[in-house]
Enzyme design. Structure first.
Site, PDB file in Angstrom:
ATOM      1  N   SER A   1      34.206  36.771  45.757  1.00  0.00           N
ATOM      2  CA  SER A   1      34.643  36.400  47.095  1.00  0.00           C
ATOM      3  C   SER A   1      35.910  35.558  47.051  1.00  0.00           C
ATOM      4  CB  SER A   1      33.547  35.595  47.811  1.00  0.00           C
ATOM      5  OG  SER A   1      32.536  36.437  48.277  1.00  0.00           O
TER       6      SER A   1
ATOM      7  N   ASP B   1      39.248  48.780  32.218  1.00  0.00           N
ATOM      8  CA  ASP B   1      37.864  48.695  31.765  1.00  0.00           C
ATOM      9  C   ASP B   1      36.998  48.174  32.901  1.00  0.00           C
ATOM     10  OD1 ASP B   1      37.527  45.607  31.525  1.00  0.00           O
ATOM     11  OD2 ASP B   1      39.367  46.050  30.425  1.00  0.00           O
TER      12      ASP B   1
ATOM     13  N   ASP C   1      47.132  42.447  31.541  1.00  0.00           N
ATOM     14  CA  ASP C   1      45.909  43.042  31.014  1.00  0.00           C
ATOM     15  C   ASP C   1      44.966  41.953  30.490  1.00  0.00           C
ATOM     16  OD1 ASP C   1      44.125  44.957  30.318  1.00  0.00           O
ATOM     17  OD2 ASP C   1      45.278  45.776  28.647  1.00  0.00           O
ATOM     18  N   ILE C   2      43.709  41.999  30.933  1.00  0.00           N
ATOM     19  CA  ILE C   2      42.677  41.072  30.452  1.00  0.00           C
ATOM     20  C   ILE C   2      41.898  41.768  29.344  1.00  0.00           C
ATOM     21  CG2 ILE C   2      40.683  39.670  31.078  1.00  0.00           C
ATOM     22  CD1 ILE C   2      43.317  38.858  32.413  1.00  0.00           C
TER      23      ILE C   2
ATOM     24  N   GLY D   1      43.923  47.994  28.382  1.00  0.00           N
ATOM     25  CA  GLY D   1      43.927  49.026  29.416  1.00  0.00           C
ATOM     26  C   GLY D   1      42.818  48.792  30.428  1.00  0.00           C
TER      27      GLY D   1
ATOM     28  N   GLU E   1      31.429  31.413  52.932  1.00  0.00           N
ATOM     29  CA  GLU E   1      32.228  32.614  52.681  1.00  0.00           C
ATOM     30  C   GLU E   1      33.440  32.677  53.609  1.00  0.00           C
ATOM     31  OE1 GLU E   1      33.842  35.436  51.073  1.00  0.00           O
ATOM     32  OE2 GLU E   1      31.782  35.291  50.334  1.00  0.00           O
TER      33      GLU E   1
ATOM     34  N   ASP F   1      37.410  32.527  52.491  1.00  0.00           N
ATOM     35  CA  ASP F   1      38.316  33.634  52.786  1.00  0.00           C
ATOM     36  C   ASP F   1      39.510  33.180  53.617  1.00  0.00           C
ATOM     37  OD1 ASP F   1      36.613  35.318  51.438  1.00  0.00           O
ATOM     38  OD2 ASP F   1      35.670  36.131  53.236  1.00  0.00           O
TER      39      ASP F   1
END
Length: 592
Positions: free
Chosen positions: A514, A577, A556-557, A575, A296, A300
């Protein structure tokens, strides 16, 4: 004479309260029906085992802090960007002086005096006491609990009490009823497999803003891919304009410098040899043994620091991990680490404008009082101009089981109600929560967490977007499985799988929210850099801006969903979601 009379009255009241601490009636402060089903009672806690109790004192002026936060974060307000100072936020977080006196007197009645207190900053008091004394002070019985899946052990109680006269002076005490594990949100690790998809046979793919993205990015994500996809190619950040970015590291997950430099050499050559600042909190370390490298932390650092180079970078490494070995009688059984991190950050004079965090747990494992207190700490950082990004989680609408079909989606309040499982801190309304996408063109990642909080009501800044989404759902969809009036998340999303990382000296793939979270934080950091260069303030708390005008810079996905709890989860749609929300900026310069 009048002042002397008032002093005598005060002394009489104080002495009466002190006498009632031990002799007066105790009243249950917090309790749970039972620990979460994965925690099994193992044995009574050893009476000499040392607990570090964190006592949260009420903050009566925190509603005013929330008011200020929204005023300085909303582009439609006159005060937009007029962030509060450290001193101003501290004044809103301060407990009442009588509260401090009352708690000090209660502790003194058990032989714990001011010199024994670790701190009282921002309304926290920390004391170290053996289990035997804690049980006497709290009218509680502590046990050792074992996690049935991981074998971890913690010391907790299912109920604790306080003298009635103290109830208004103590918000909560932990560790008591909290069974959260606070894990990293890296869901998948692949060292040899390459994904198979319908990548174009041409050398490039056209991105959402007409930008060209290497076709190889449909198989391997690198910093170059992310800059191409999110239209940041050629943007150079400053090392001297005051802009900064930070990442957090918990649970003994360390950034390995050799891995970082190996990654830079391969993917960000200009950053080779560059350093970052390490800040240790509560004894946090950054062990450089190759075996201690944290996947992790490596992920990062390599993406947040690589994408934003040469922006000054800070790693905040915070100790605090519940598990311990009951057979070795390890002396410490600390709390989760967020409260320690917040205490440090709120007392710091200089803060990064952007901070990324990729850790969390099921909301219901965190006592609501604790979640509210930590969330208000995040609000205070936002009021000071910090953009906080948190991962949405890697389990769709379900719990910590990565298999959507075997998740145990039940409430842990003793009623075993079937329900979707929201994540915390993702559910806090004062952070920006980042979901995940895959492939180009982008679609919702099936593991991306999303849903509705059972603790926090829907904030006003997202009311229109969420109401529009709910109005489009077929009547009865998932009725009773989620709280339609709760804070909805994620707020945004970004690429989240097949990220190339250097880990323990070799390269491999990692995926999860992550990955998307430091990616989105890096884009925000670049926007902050551009704003500062233009003589503006950083964006601060992002959500009021994102839901009002900032969404115009997002793509937008509309395909994909986030399954869990034996369901398909929420679908991505036009929009906002909870299946995906919108993704990261499609044009950096137009979004600043």
């Amino acid at each position: 004479m009048r002042s002397l009379s008032l002093l005598l009255v005060y002394l009489v009241v104080t002495l009466a309260e002190a006498a009632s601490y031990k002799d007066g009636p105790f009243k249950v402060k917090e309790s749970i029906v039972a620990p979460p089903r994965v925690w099994v009672e193992h044995a009574p806690a050893p009476s000499n085992h040392i607990l570090e109790l964190r006592i949260a004192l009420p903050q009566p002026f925190s509603p005013l802090l929330e008011k200020h936060l929204l005023e300085v974060s909303d582009p439609s307000r006159k005060r937009y960007g007029d962030y509060l100072s450290k001193q101003e936020t501290e004044s809103f977080l301060s407990p009442h002086p009588h509260t401090i006196d009352s708690v000090s007197e209660w502790l003194a009645s058990y032989g714990i005096h001011d010199d024994d207190l670790h701190s009282s900053a921002q309304g926290w008091v920390t004391v170290r006491v053996p289990v035997g004394l804690a049980e006497e002070m709290l009218g509680a019985k502590y046990h050792v609990y074992r996690h049935s899946e991981t074998g971890e052990y913690i010391v907790r109680t299912t109920s604790y009490s306080l003298p009635e006269v103290l109830h208004d002076h103590v918000q909560f005490i932990q560790p008591t009823t909290m069974f959260a594990r606070f894990r990293a949100f890296s869901s998948t690790l692949h060292w040899t497999t390459v994904p198979v998809n319908d990548a174009s046979t041409s050398s490039t793919i056209t991105g959402p803003a007409g930008n060209q993205v290497d076709a190889s990015c449909n198989q391997t994500i690198t910093p170059t891919c992310l800059r191409q996809l999110y239209h940041a190619v050629g943007y150079e950040t400053s090392a001297t304009n005051g802009n900064q970015i930070g990442i957090t590291s918990y649970l003994g997950l360390y950034v390995n410098d050799h891995d970082l430099q190996q990654f830079f050499e391969a993917y960000v050559p200009a950053a080779c040899g560059s350093n970052y600042t390490t800040v240790s909190i509560n004894g946090g370390q950054n062990n450089q043994s190759i075996a201690a490298a944290g996947l992790e932390a490596d992920l990062d650092s390599q993406y947040a620091f690589g994408l934003t180079y040469p922006t000054p970078r800070t790693l905040y490494t915070t100790a605090g991990s519940p598990p311990f070995d009951p057979d070795l009688h390890v002396p410490n059984n600390t709390n989760e680490p967020y409260s320690y991190w917040l205490e440090y950050m709120l007392s710091a004079e200089n803060l990064p404008q952007t901070i990324s965090t990729s850790y969390g747990d099921d909301e219901q494992t965190v006592p609501e009082s604790y979640a509210n207190r930590v969330c208000m700490g995040f609000a205070a950082l936002g009021a000071r101009g910090v953009s906080l990004t948190f991962s949405s989680g890697d389990y769709g609408v379900g719990d910590g089981d990565p298999n959507p079909e075997t998740q145990l989606c039940f409430s842990n309040d003793g009623r075993n109600t079937t329900m979707f499982i929201p994540s915390f801190p993702a559910s806090c309304p004062f952070v920006t929560t980042v979901g995940g996408t895959i492939y180009i063109p982008e679609t919702a990642a099936s593991f991306s967490g999303g849903g509705f909080s059972n603790y926090f009501p829907r904030p006003s800044y997202q009311d229109r977007a969420v109401s529009d989404y709910l109005s489009k759902l077929a009547p009865g969809t998932y009725e009773g499985l989620y709280n339609p009036d709760g804070r909805a998340y994620p707020d945004v999303s970004a690429q989240s799988d097949w990220f190339m990382v250097a880990y323990q000296g070799q390269f491999g793939y990692v995926g999860g929210t992550s990955a998307s979270t430091p990616t989105f934080a890096s884009i925000i950091s670049m926007v902050n850099d551009a704003r500062i260069n233009a003589g503006k303030k950083g964006l601060g708390f992002l959500n009021p801006w994102l839901y009002s005008v900032g969404y115009a810079g997002l793509n937008d996905i509309t395909t994909g969903h986030n399954p869990g709890c034996g369901t398909e989860g929420f679908n991505a749609s036009i929009g906002w979601d909870p299946g995906e929300s919108r993704e990261a900026f499609h044009h950096l310069n137009k979004s600043s």
